[in-house]
Design a protein around this motif. Structure first.
Motif, PDB file in Angstrom:
ATOM      1  N   UNK A 166       2.840  -1.010  -6.681  1.00  0.00           N
ATOM      2  CA  UNK A 166       1.514  -0.426  -6.445  1.00  0.00           C
ATOM      3  C   UNK A 166       0.681  -1.312  -5.530  1.00  0.00           C
ATOM      4  N   UNK A 167       0.822  -2.622  -5.699  1.00  0.00           N
ATOM      5  CA  UNK A 167       0.083  -3.518  -4.802  1.00  0.00           C
ATOM      6  C   UNK A 167       0.552  -3.333  -3.355  1.00  0.00           C
ATOM      7  N   UNK A 168       1.880  -3.252  -3.173  1.00  0.00           N
ATOM      8  CA  UNK A 168       2.424  -3.102  -1.820  1.00  0.00           C
ATOM      9  C   UNK A 168       1.933  -1.796  -1.187  1.00  0.00           C
ATOM     10  N   UNK A 169       1.925  -0.724  -1.986  1.00  0.00           N
ATOM     11  CA  UNK A 169       1.467   0.578  -1.460  1.00  0.00           C
ATOM     12  C   UNK A 169      -0.019   0.498  -1.099  1.00  0.00           C
ATOM     13  N   UNK A 170      -0.780  -0.167  -1.952  1.00  0.00           N
ATOM     14  CA  UNK A 170      -2.212  -0.308  -1.692  1.00  0.00           C
ATOM     15  C   UNK A 170      -2.453  -1.011  -0.350  1.00  0.00           C
TER      16      UNK A 170
ATOM     17  N   UNK B 283      -0.338  -1.223   2.123  1.00  0.00           N
ATOM     18  CA  UNK B 283       0.192  -0.400   3.212  1.00  0.00           C
ATOM     19  C   UNK B 283      -0.776   0.739   3.545  1.00  0.00           C
ATOM     20  N   UNK B 284      -1.369   1.331   2.509  1.00  0.00           N
ATOM     21  CA  UNK B 284      -2.315   2.430   2.741  1.00  0.00           C
ATOM     22  C   UNK B 284      -3.537   1.922   3.503  1.00  0.00           C
ATOM     23  N   UNK B 285      -4.036   0.767   3.101  1.00  0.00           N
ATOM     24  CA  UNK B 285      -5.202   0.198   3.805  1.00  0.00           C
ATOM     25  C   UNK B 285      -4.850  -0.051   5.270  1.00  0.00           C
ATOM     26  N   UNK B 286      -3.662  -0.583   5.495  1.00  0.00           N
ATOM     27  CA  UNK B 286      -3.240  -0.885   6.871  1.00  0.00           C
ATOM     28  C   UNK B 286      -3.050   0.409   7.663  1.00  0.00           C
ATOM     29  N   UNK B 287      -2.464   1.408   7.024  1.00  0.00           N
ATOM     30  CA  UNK B 287      -2.197   2.678   7.715  1.00  0.00           C
ATOM     31  C   UNK B 287      -3.491   3.403   8.088  1.00  0.00           C
TER      32      UNK B 287
ATOM     33  N   UNK C 187       9.546  -2.016   0.224  1.00  0.00           N
ATOM     34  CA  UNK C 187      10.290  -1.822   1.478  1.00  0.00           C
ATOM     35  C   UNK C 187       9.536  -0.869   2.409  1.00  0.00           C
ATOM     36  N   UNK C 188       8.988   0.185   1.830  1.00  0.00           N
ATOM     37  CA  UNK C 188       8.243   1.152   2.643  1.00  0.00           C
ATOM     38  C   UNK C 188       6.929   0.551   3.119  1.00  0.00           C
ATOM     39  N   UNK C 189       6.326  -0.292   2.301  1.00  0.00           N
ATOM     40  CA  UNK C 189       5.093  -0.968   2.725  1.00  0.00           C
ATOM     41  C   UNK C 189       5.407  -1.867   3.920  1.00  0.00           C
ATOM     42  N   UNK C 190       6.508  -2.581   3.809  1.00  0.00           N
ATOM     43  CA  UNK C 190       6.909  -3.476   4.909  1.00  0.00           C
ATOM     44  C   UNK C 190       7.125  -2.676   6.191  1.00  0.00           C
ATOM     45  N   UNK C 191       7.762  -1.524   6.044  1.00  0.00           N
ATOM     46  CA  UNK C 191       8.016  -0.661   7.213  1.00  0.00           C
ATOM     47  C   UNK C 191       6.697  -0.162   7.814  1.00  0.00           C
TER      48      UNK C 191
END
Lengths: 388, 260
Positions: free
Chosen positions: A259-263, A265-269, A336-340
């Motif tokens: 959840x942290x990684x998604x958070x 990634x969402x902010x970055x996206x 992995x998806x956050x990294x991508x």
């Protein structure tokens, strides 16, 4: 079915998050890179009594269950510290399970209060190189010597052993071929990591480097009879009260880190503009994040179900292994998806998702591999023939 | 001694905020909230009074159900009980409306000391604390960075303009509004969290406080017309790249302007 929020669990998550947020990504990045144990973080949690969350009130703890402890570790793993932070705490939380459930009163009085205060650190000593997951074949053995035991052997993947005073040690006390069942004849000891008889060597590894993993060599280590946990020869069965909570807690942590990684990634996206639009406007970026987020939500329900079941004393082995399986996969996939999502920057240490990715990868291997968790599910839940 | 601490729940400092469609405030759906950081120093100060001797610490907050989280945190940190003014009629109050509600609670509680933050991080008015004191007819001091609290009086050190400081003595009952950094704020302990479950949270409505029709959106004297993000100014140049690249570009620009 009642999905309304539980004020107590909410409070635990909120206050643990408040405390964990005092330690930012840079703190953890530095400790990871320098392989430094995060004492400030550990002491901050110990001072507020968190180490005793699952220890009975009689021995200075809060007397809460795996659902509460899992909520704590889920929150901590969802902080900047991710697995480094969770691993700093979780041994003291699940490791004493066998002592709480099976230890003598004297042993409990001796070790549980200092564990709850955060003064006593105990490593978990089960895995061996030659046995791997086949615990019945461990070669570490203890022989009686008057009113004490002498232990010889070697353990591997001992988390935090460099900081620990004790080790919860599984050793064979009756040869395997003399036992009616392969898991009989194993005994659990809460032994001192006496430097005169113990050598600890750190294993260089891919991630979670603020918390060391070690090989532990035991040479004629004396252990008093009072430090036997539960019954002689029943150690493996006692150990299950550490193993199942550990798997549930690791599952909870995997969801937290995902959840942290998604958070992130969402902010970055939302902020990263390429071709005059935020990259999150592209479905190829957005859909994997939405997919992982929903996977994490599903996995979150599963570990909570396993924890709830365990805490009620109901058979929880199947749910525990299914939770570990699903949460570890969902957590790693999310990282992995956050990294991508971060593109090339995802590979840069500065953005921290590569650290989450390295740590989340561990969840698919430990405390048990995904494949062994599947073996449990196919054999014990689906009733298929044992494959090994 | 009885100490009343006024807490406001504000959007979390990490929250990403969007402006509401009517432009008059932010959207608070799905936003994470926390205790206004100024108020946490007030709470810590109150808890130190309690630690030092016999004192009852009562916390009060105004707002919807989510405000319970802030009150529970305060109870977990050591406050003894909470008053939650939870009433849609209180929504949209201006600083005077908020002050009336808090003063009404203070009138019921009769505290020896009222502690608040100097201002809230969302509204930034810094108006409520002196208004509460005025409505209660008690002395107050704002921008307080240090206080020594005795049985019947308080000596405070407060910030003035230009880095000057002022020392003021106040007789109790009085109100003190604290600046950030006035102390080291504690965290809730696990034991505190468990004990907080049993501590009372007293829910009140505007009518309970005798303020029906006097507070809330319909009674405001200060109207927020709109909030907006300022446009980027002319001539601003955004530097892009990694931190290292941005720093070297910035140093280059400063040199170009002959400032270095």
């Amino acid at each position: 079915m009642d999905f309304s929020s539980d004020p107590e669990l909410e409070s635990i998550a909120r206050e643990a998050e408040n405390l964990a947020s005092a330690f930012d990504d840079d703190y953890w990045s530095e400790h990871d890179e320098k392989k430094q144990f995060p004492w400030d973080f550990y002491r901050a949690f110990a001072e507020q009594g968190w180490m005793g969350i699952a220890i009975p009130e009689k021995y200075g703890g809060a007397g809460l269950g795996v659902l509460h402890a899992g909520t704590l570790l889920h929150t901590v793993a969802g902080s900047a510290g991710a697995m480094n932070a969770a691993s700093t705490l979780h041994l003291s939380i699940f490791g004493m399970g066998p002592v709480i459930h099976h230890g003598s009163e004297a042993l409990k009085e001796k070790v549980l209060p200092p564990t709850a205060r955060g003064d006593l650190h105990t490593s978990f000593g089960v895995t061996e190189d030659d046995a791997g997951t086949d615990t019945s074949r461990i070669r570490t053995a203890a022989r009686r010597d008057g009113d004490r035991w002498i232990v010889n052997g070697k353990k591997v993947w001992n988390t935090k052993a460099q900081q620990c005073q004790k080790i919860l040690l599984l050793a064979r006390t009756t040869p395997r071929d003399e036992c009616a069942r392969r898991f009989d004849g194993l005994t659990l000891f809460l032994a001192d990591l006496d430097p005169d008889h113990v050598e600890i060597r750190e294993i260089p590894k891919m991630g979670r480097n603020a918390v060391n993993s070690n090989e532990v060599f035991l040479r004629d280590l004396p252990v008093s009879n009072e430090d036997v946990v539960g019954e002689v020869g029943r150690g493996f069965y006692h150990l299950l009260d550490g193993i199942n909570p550990e798997r549930i807690m690791v599952a909870a942590e995997a969801v937290g880190i995902g959840l942290r990684a998604i958070d992130k990634a969402v902010a970055y996206a939302k902020e990263r503009i390429v071709f005059d639009r935020p990259i999150g406007q592209n479905q190829a970026v957005a859909h994997p994040l939405g997919d992982s987020y929903s996977e994490l939500q599903a996995a979150d329900l599963l570990w909570k179900h396993a924890a709830w079941t365990y805490d009620r004393g109901l058979p929880a082995g199947g749910l525990t292994n299914m939770a570990k399986l699903r949460c570890a996969d969902a957590g790693f996939r999310a990282c992995d998806r956050a990294l991508q999502t971060f593109g090339g920057f995802g590979y840069a240490r500065e953005f921290h998702v590569e650290r989450y990715w390295r740590e989340a990868r561990l969840m698919r291997l430990a405390p048990i591999s995904q494949e062994m968790a599947l073996n449990f599910v196919t054999e014990h839940v689906l009733g298929l023939p044992r494959s090994y | 001694m009885k100490v009343l601490v006024c807490l406001k729940q504000v959007p979390h400092s990490d929250a990403r905020l969007d402006i509401r469609d009517d432009g008059a405030w932010i959207k608070d759906d799905g936003v994470k909230f926390e205790i206004n950081s100024y108020d946490t120093y007030a709470l810590e100060q109150a808890l130190r009074v309690k630690d030092a001797g016999e004192a009852e610490v009562v916390v009060v907050s105004i707002g919807p159900d989510r405000v319970t989280q802030a009150l529970r945190t305060a109870l977990g940190m050591g406050a003894d009980r909470a008053v939650h003014v939870n009433d849609p009629e209180a929504e949209g109050s201006d600083p005077l409306g908020v002050a009336k509600i808090l003063a009404a609670v203070a009138a019921e509680e009769s505290p020896d000391l009222i502690l608040t933050g100097f201002m809230s991080e969302d509204g930034n008015f810094a108006a409520v604390p002196p208004m509460v004191a005025r409505l209660q007819g008690i002395p107050s001091a704002t921008a307080v960075v240090q206080c020594e609290i005795s049985d019947s009086s308080v000596r405070v050190e407060r910030e003035l303009e230009g880095g000057a400081m002022e020392v003021v003595d106040l007789e109790m009952p009085c109100l003190i509004a604290l600046q950030t950094g006035a102390n080291q704020v504690r965290y809730a302990s696990l034991k505190g969290i468990m004990q907080a479950k049993k501590k009372p949270v007293d829910a009140k409505t505007v009518a309970d406080l005798g303020l029906a029709g006097q507070v809330g959106a319909s009674a405001v004297k200060v109207v927020i017309e709109k909030i907006y993000r300022p446009d980027k100014g002319e001539g601003a140049e955004m530097l892009e790249g990694s931190t290292g690249e941005v720093v070297s570009q910035l140093v280059g620009k400063i040199k170009e302007l002959g400032l270095l």
